[in-house]
Design a protein around this motif. Sequence first.
Motif, PDB file in Angstrom:
ATOM      1  N   LEU A 436       0.840  -1.192   0.000  1.00 20.54           N
ATOM      2  CA  LEU A 436       0.000   0.000   0.000  1.00 20.54           C
ATOM      3  C   LEU A 436       0.877   1.245   0.000  1.00 20.54           C
ATOM      4  N   TYR A 437       0.572   2.197  -0.881  1.00 20.89           N
ATOM      5  CA  TYR A 437       1.345   3.437  -1.019  1.00 20.89           C
ATOM      6  C   TYR A 437       2.810   3.117  -1.336  1.00 20.89           C
ATOM      7  N   GLN A 438       3.041   2.167  -2.221  1.00 19.98           N
ATOM      8  CA  GLN A 438       4.390   1.767  -2.602  1.00 19.98           C
ATOM      9  C   GLN A 438       5.147   2.946  -3.210  1.00 19.98           C
ATOM     10  N   VAL A 439       6.418   3.109  -2.832  1.00 19.90           N
ATOM     11  CA  VAL A 439       7.266   4.149  -3.399  1.00 19.90           C
ATOM     12  C   VAL A 439       7.803   3.662  -4.743  1.00 19.90           C
ATOM     13  N   PRO A 440       7.650   4.443  -5.826  1.00 19.74           N
ATOM     14  CA  PRO A 440       8.149   4.008  -7.140  1.00 19.74           C
ATOM     15  C   PRO A 440       9.654   3.761  -7.107  1.00 19.74           C
ATOM     16  N   LYS A 441      10.098   2.796  -7.888  1.00 16.50           N
ATOM     17  CA  LYS A 441      11.526   2.459  -7.914  1.00 16.50           C
ATOM     18  C   LYS A 441      12.374   3.651  -8.354  1.00 16.50           C
ATOM     19  N   CYS A 442      11.874   4.409  -9.311  1.00 17.28           N
ATOM     20  CA  CYS A 442      12.656   5.552  -9.785  1.00 17.28           C
ATOM     21  C   CYS A 442      12.833   6.591  -8.679  1.00 17.28           C
ATOM     22  N   ALA A 443      11.831   6.715  -7.803  1.00 17.42           N
ATOM     23  CA  ALA A 443      11.953   7.647  -6.681  1.00 17.42           C
ATOM     24  C   ALA A 443      12.963   7.130  -5.657  1.00 17.42           C
ATOM     25  N   LYS A 444      12.973   5.824  -5.448  1.00 17.85           N
ATOM     26  CA  LYS A 444      13.964   5.235  -4.540  1.00 17.85           C
ATOM     27  C   LYS A 444      15.378   5.436  -5.097  1.00 17.85           C
ATOM     28  N   ASP A 445      15.522   5.208  -6.395  1.00 15.38           N
ATOM     29  CA  ASP A 445      16.841   5.379  -7.016  1.00 15.38           C
ATOM     30  C   ASP A 445      17.330   6.822  -6.879  1.00 15.38           C
ATOM     31  N   LYS A 446      16.437   7.777  -7.020  1.00 13.12           N
ATOM     32  CA  LYS A 446      16.815   9.182  -6.896  1.00 13.12           C
ATOM     33  C   LYS A 446      17.258   9.506  -5.466  1.00 13.12           C
ATOM     34  N   LEU A 447      16.536   8.971  -4.474  1.00 10.19           N
ATOM     35  CA  LEU A 447      16.915   9.185  -3.081  1.00 10.19           C
ATOM     36  C   LEU A 447      18.312   8.626  -2.813  1.00 10.19           C
ATOM     37  N   ALA A 451      21.864  10.776  -1.812  1.00 10.99           N
ATOM     38  CA  ALA A 451      22.120  10.537  -0.397  1.00 10.99           C
ATOM     39  C   ALA A 451      23.550  10.866  -0.003  1.00 10.99           C
ATOM     40  N   GLU A 452      23.720  11.180   1.255  1.00  9.97           N
ATOM     41  CA  GLU A 452      25.064  11.326   1.820  1.00  9.97           C
ATOM     42  C   GLU A 452      25.644   9.955   2.124  1.00  9.97           C
ATOM     43  N   GLN A 453      24.764   9.039   2.584  1.00 15.77           N
ATOM     44  CA  GLN A 453      25.218   7.682   2.900  1.00 15.77           C
ATOM     45  C   GLN A 453      24.049   6.723   2.759  1.00 15.77           C
ATOM     46  N   VAL A 454      24.352   5.486   2.346  1.00 17.41           N
ATOM     47  CA  VAL A 454      23.312   4.481   2.133  1.00 17.41           C
ATOM     48  C   VAL A 454      23.745   3.173   2.798  1.00 17.41           C
ATOM     49  N   TRP A 455      22.818   2.561   3.549  1.00 17.63           N
ATOM     50  CA  TRP A 455      23.068   1.244   4.143  1.00 17.63           C
ATOM     51  C   TRP A 455      21.984   0.285   3.665  1.00 17.63           C
ATOM     52  N   ARG A 456      22.374  -0.957   3.388  1.00 17.09           N
ATOM     53  CA  ARG A 456      21.400  -1.955   2.932  1.00 17.09           C
ATOM     54  C   ARG A 456      21.577  -3.248   3.722  1.00 17.09           C
ATOM     55  N   ARG A 457      20.454  -3.857   4.050  1.00 15.10           N
ATOM     56  CA  ARG A 457      20.452  -5.207   4.622  1.00 15.10           C
ATOM     57  C   ARG A 457      19.250  -5.943   4.059  1.00 15.10           C
ATOM     58  N   GLY A 458      19.519  -6.991   3.307  1.00 16.48           N
ATOM     59  CA  GLY A 458      18.423  -7.713   2.679  1.00 16.48           C
ATOM     60  C   GLY A 458      17.629  -6.800   1.760  1.00 16.48           C
ATOM     61  N   GLN A 469      15.649  17.880   4.991  1.00 15.81           N
ATOM     62  CA  GLN A 469      14.940  18.425   3.835  1.00 15.81           C
ATOM     63  C   GLN A 469      13.583  17.771   3.662  1.00 15.81           C
ATOM     64  N   ARG A 470      12.739  18.444   2.895  1.00 17.65           N
ATOM     65  CA  ARG A 470      11.413  17.927   2.615  1.00 17.65           C
ATOM     66  C   ARG A 470      11.490  16.863   1.516  1.00 17.65           C
ATOM     67  N   ILE A 471      10.796  15.760   1.749  1.00 22.53           N
ATOM     68  CA  ILE A 471      10.879  14.618   0.841  1.00 22.53           C
ATOM     69  C   ILE A 471       9.538  14.427   0.129  1.00 22.53           C
TER      70      ILE A 471
END
Length: 475
Positions: A436-447, A451-458, A469-471
């Motif tokens: 529900l209210y899924q964020v589009p992949k292109c919007a995730k890629d832009k974020l 970004a200043e830093q990105v962490w990923r797990r799974g 800032q306003r998102i």
Amino acid sequence: MTQPSPAAEALTRHPAPGTRRPAWLLGAASAVVASVFFAVLALGRWNAGNSADYDLGIFAQGADAWSRGQWPESHIRGLSLLGDHFSPLLATWGVVWRIWPTPPALLITQSVLLGAALGVIVGYARCRAGWKVAVLIAVVGIFSRAVLTTAMFDVHEVAYAAIGLAVLCIALLQHRFGWALAASVWLLLTKEDMGLTVFAAGACWWWMYRGDGWRRPLALAGLGVAGVIVAMLVLAAVEPGSGSGYLAYFGIGKSNKLPVPEDHSLSPQRLLPVLMYVVLALVIGVRSKLTVLAIPTLLWRAVSSNIHYWALDFHYDIILWPIGLLAFVDVVSRYGVPRLHSWQSAGVGVAIVAGFGLAVSEMADRAVAPGSMFRTAAVVTNIRSLADDHLPKGARVATQADVGAYLVPTYDAYSLRPDQHPSVDYVMFTGKPKWLYQVPKCAKDKLIRDAEQVWRRGTVTLVKLPHRQRITPTC
């Protein structure tokens, strides 16, 4: 079925002395079993990572505010909850939160409320119609799609309405005005539309007890009207154009900007709640005078342009659940159990089969496995570990709908949606393909790019922004 005899009418109002204890023992047992079952489903969904900002994250933030003696506010919803729905009764969640400040506490509380409502209904059924009917009501009541959608839709204020309506129905059947009045006040403090149901209770009282005169039915009806007026005034005062914006679904006022699909056509789907009530009342229960209580809910859902109000996938049918079950008990207690080969018994059988079919499909759609209660999904572990390792306590985080509830109350969660523009330092989302209210992949890629830093797990990603800032998650 024949007309009820005077003796049956008397029994409907006053039980035999020896039936009270076994009646409420069966009711208490049903309440415990149902509460545990609903809690297992709700906690299983939580542990599987399927709980959402809407509505668990919202109400968790509201409960947190209530627990600190503040008016309920939700940054996920973006407003004061007293301006979204008129639900002062949710202050009790603040007490629960004070004892155990975690969203599962609300899931368990809701499960107990729903179980208690069923216990009251089953106890009354045992007293009025015998243990066979009571056991049938217990089984049908637990495995009803109407209650399962509520138990598995995180939490919602209408869980309080279930027990209030159970007491109101029984008070009407037993000619107990004091209890009817108390249940009506409870309902008015639950949600703004409950005033319509209380008004209907006044009409129902007049229909059932016309010899009493007009004073009591007018008192109930007047209380219902006053409740609606007070609720709408509070909504408009607290958050102008927000909570009262739900009226836009009925062609009144301005929209509250919820991204809900609308349909103004005369779709046959508008009749789905009516069919649900027929199933809940096991067909023959629709002839009970208690059906009057269901009419306001069925009407406002049918005329709305909000397609979620017509659907059977949310919590709205819980209002019909106690009315339908007790309407069936009322008819059976007055006219007896239908003969085996009559059309009434055939109708009851079809309704039972349809009810179980709807329940099974709901559990399949929600992908809820009771065993999930005993194991935590990787996505939940990853959300928590990323937050623990990289988020300072109280950090402002914009979250996808499947993340925020897991960050309350340690972090200040906001909703990552196109219609909201929160000012935050971090963003967290998952890679689930559907939500529900899924964020589009292109919007995730832009974020991620900005970004200043990105962490990923799974499947979970945490983004630290260069500055607060306003998102707006659009491409």
